[in-house]
Design a protein around this motif. Sequence first.
Motif, short mmCIF file in Angstrom:
data_model
loop_
_atom_site.label_atom_id
_atom_site.label_comp_id
_atom_site.label_asym_id
_atom_site.label_seq_id
_atom_site.Cartn_x
_atom_site.Cartn_y
_atom_site.Cartn_z
N CYS A 1 0.83 -1.27 -0.11
CA CYS A 1 0.04 -0.01 -0.03
C CYS A 1 0.77 1.22 -0.03
CB CYS A 1 -1.04 0.03 1.07
SG CYS A 1 -2.04 1.28 1.33
N TYR A 2 0.42 2.24 -0.81
CA TYR A 2 1.08 3.64 -0.97
C TYR A 2 0.60 4.49 -0.04
CZ TYR A 2 3.28 2.52 -5.70
OH TYR A 2 3.87 1.88 -6.53
N TYR A 3 -0.36 4.20 0.49
CA TYR A 3 -1.02 5.35 1.73
C TYR A 3 -1.66 6.42 0.80
CZ TYR A 3 0.82 2.23 5.17
OH TYR A 3 1.43 0.80 5.82
N CYS A 4 -1.91 6.26 -0.41
CA CYS A 4 -2.22 7.45 -1.16
C CYS A 4 -3.80 7.87 -0.83
CB CYS A 4 -2.21 7.19 -2.77
SG CYS A 4 -3.40 5.92 -3.14
N GLY A 5 -4.63 7.11 -0.28
CA GLY A 5 -5.98 7.29 0.06
C GLY A 5 -7.03 7.39 -1.04
N CYS A 6 -6.60 7.09 -2.17
CA CYS A 6 -7.61 7.10 -3.39
C CYS A 6 -8.82 6.30 -3.09
CB CYS A 6 -7.00 6.53 -4.64
SG CYS A 6 -5.82 7.46 -5.39
N CYS A 7 -8.64 5.10 -2.28
CA CYS A 7 -9.58 4.04 -1.71
C CYS A 7 -10.60 4.93 -0.94
CB CYS A 7 -9.52 3.09 -1.24
SG CYS A 7 -8.39 3.30 0.27
N VAL A 8 -10.23 5.68 -0.08
CA VAL A 8 -11.34 6.45 0.75
C VAL A 8 -11.80 7.69 0.14
CG1 VAL A 8 -11.06 7.91 3.00
CG2 VAL A 8 -9.61 5.95 2.77
N ILE A 9 -10.91 8.28 -0.82
CA ILE A 9 -11.75 9.35 -1.44
C ILE A 9 -12.84 8.89 -2.54
CG2 ILE A 9 -11.18 11.13 -3.27
CD1 ILE A 9 -8.29 11.25 -1.98
N GLU A 10 -12.62 7.74 -3.14
CA GLU A 10 -13.54 7.03 -4.05
C GLU A 10 -14.70 6.43 -3.58
OE1 GLU A 10 -15.01 6.45 -7.91
OE2 GLU A 10 -13.25 7.69 -7.33
N CYS A 11 -14.70 6.29 -2.10
CA CYS A 11 -15.54 5.39 -1.43
C CYS A 11 -17.09 6.17 -1.29
CB CYS A 11 -15.32 5.12 -0.05
SG CYS A 11 -16.63 4.00 0.91
N PRO A 12 -18.05 5.85 -1.86
CA PRO A 12 -19.28 6.65 -1.65
C PRO A 12 -19.90 6.59 -0.33
CG PRO A 12 -19.81 4.58 -2.66
CD PRO A 12 -18.39 4.53 -2.49
N VAL A 13 -19.45 5.96 0.61
CA VAL A 13 -20.07 6.03 1.96
C VAL A 13 -19.01 6.57 2.92
CG1 VAL A 13 -21.08 4.54 3.83
CG2 VAL A 13 -21.42 3.96 1.33
N GLU A 14 -19.30 7.57 3.49
CA GLU A 14 -18.03 8.23 4.56
C GLU A 14 -17.97 7.43 5.67
OE1 GLU A 14 -17.61 12.27 7.10
OE2 GLU A 14 -18.81 12.31 5.27
N GLY A 15 -16.65 7.07 5.96
CA GLY A 15 -16.45 6.12 7.05
C GLY A 15 -16.49 4.77 6.83
N ALA A 16 -16.84 4.04 5.67
CA ALA A 16 -16.74 2.92 5.33
C ALA A 16 -15.32 2.45 5.42
CB ALA A 16 -17.54 2.47 3.99
N ILE A 17 -14.42 3.28 4.81
CA ILE A 17 -12.94 2.66 4.75
C ILE A 17 -12.21 3.70 5.73
CG2 ILE A 17 -10.95 2.41 3.15
CD1 ILE A 17 -12.85 2.28 0.96
N SER A 18 -11.15 3.12 6.68
CA SER A 18 -10.34 3.91 7.00
C SER A 18 -8.96 3.42 6.76
CB SER A 18 -10.48 3.48 8.73
OG SER A 18 -11.61 3.80 9.19
N LEU A 19 -8.11 4.49 6.61
CA LEU A 19 -6.70 4.21 6.35
C LEU A 19 -5.70 4.59 7.49
CD1 LEU A 19 -4.65 3.82 3.73
CD2 LEU A 19 -4.75 6.03 3.36
N ARG A 20 -4.86 3.78 7.87
CA ARG A 20 -3.99 4.10 8.77
C ARG A 20 -2.55 4.10 8.37
NH1 ARG A 20 -6.91 -0.23 12.56
NH2 ARG A 20 -6.55 -1.34 10.35
#
Length: 98
Positions: free
Chosen positions: A60-79
Motif C-alpha cells: 500500500c502507498y497510503y495514497c488515500g484513493c480508496c477512501v476518496i472514491e468510497c461513496p459512503v463516508e467512514g466505510a474505509i479507514s486508512l491508517r
Amino acid sequence: MAEFRKVEFSAEKISCSTNPISFDESKCIGCHRCADVCQCDVLIPQEKGKHPVVMYPGECYYCGCCVIECPVEGAISLRHPLMNRARFVPLIEEQKEG
C-alpha cells in the motif's frame, strides 16, 4: 482467428505487520469502487455486497484513493504507519528580557 481460453488465477492473502486499510462492515456497501481505483492492486474484490480483501497490505502507498472514491463516508479507514504520523510543533522562542 484467435482462440480465447478461460484462465483462472489464485492468490493467497499475505500476512504483514502493517494493516493500512480497514473496512466498517456495517457501512460498506460492497461496490468495489475502492478496488477499481487502487493504484497498487492491494484490494481484491469479493462477491458483490462484501468489502474487498486487503491481499497485499505491505504494498500500500497510503495514497488515500480508496477512501476518496468510497461513496459512503467512514466505510474505509486508512491508517498510516506510526513513523509517518509525526506532527511538527512550532517552537516558541523565549523572549529575552532587557
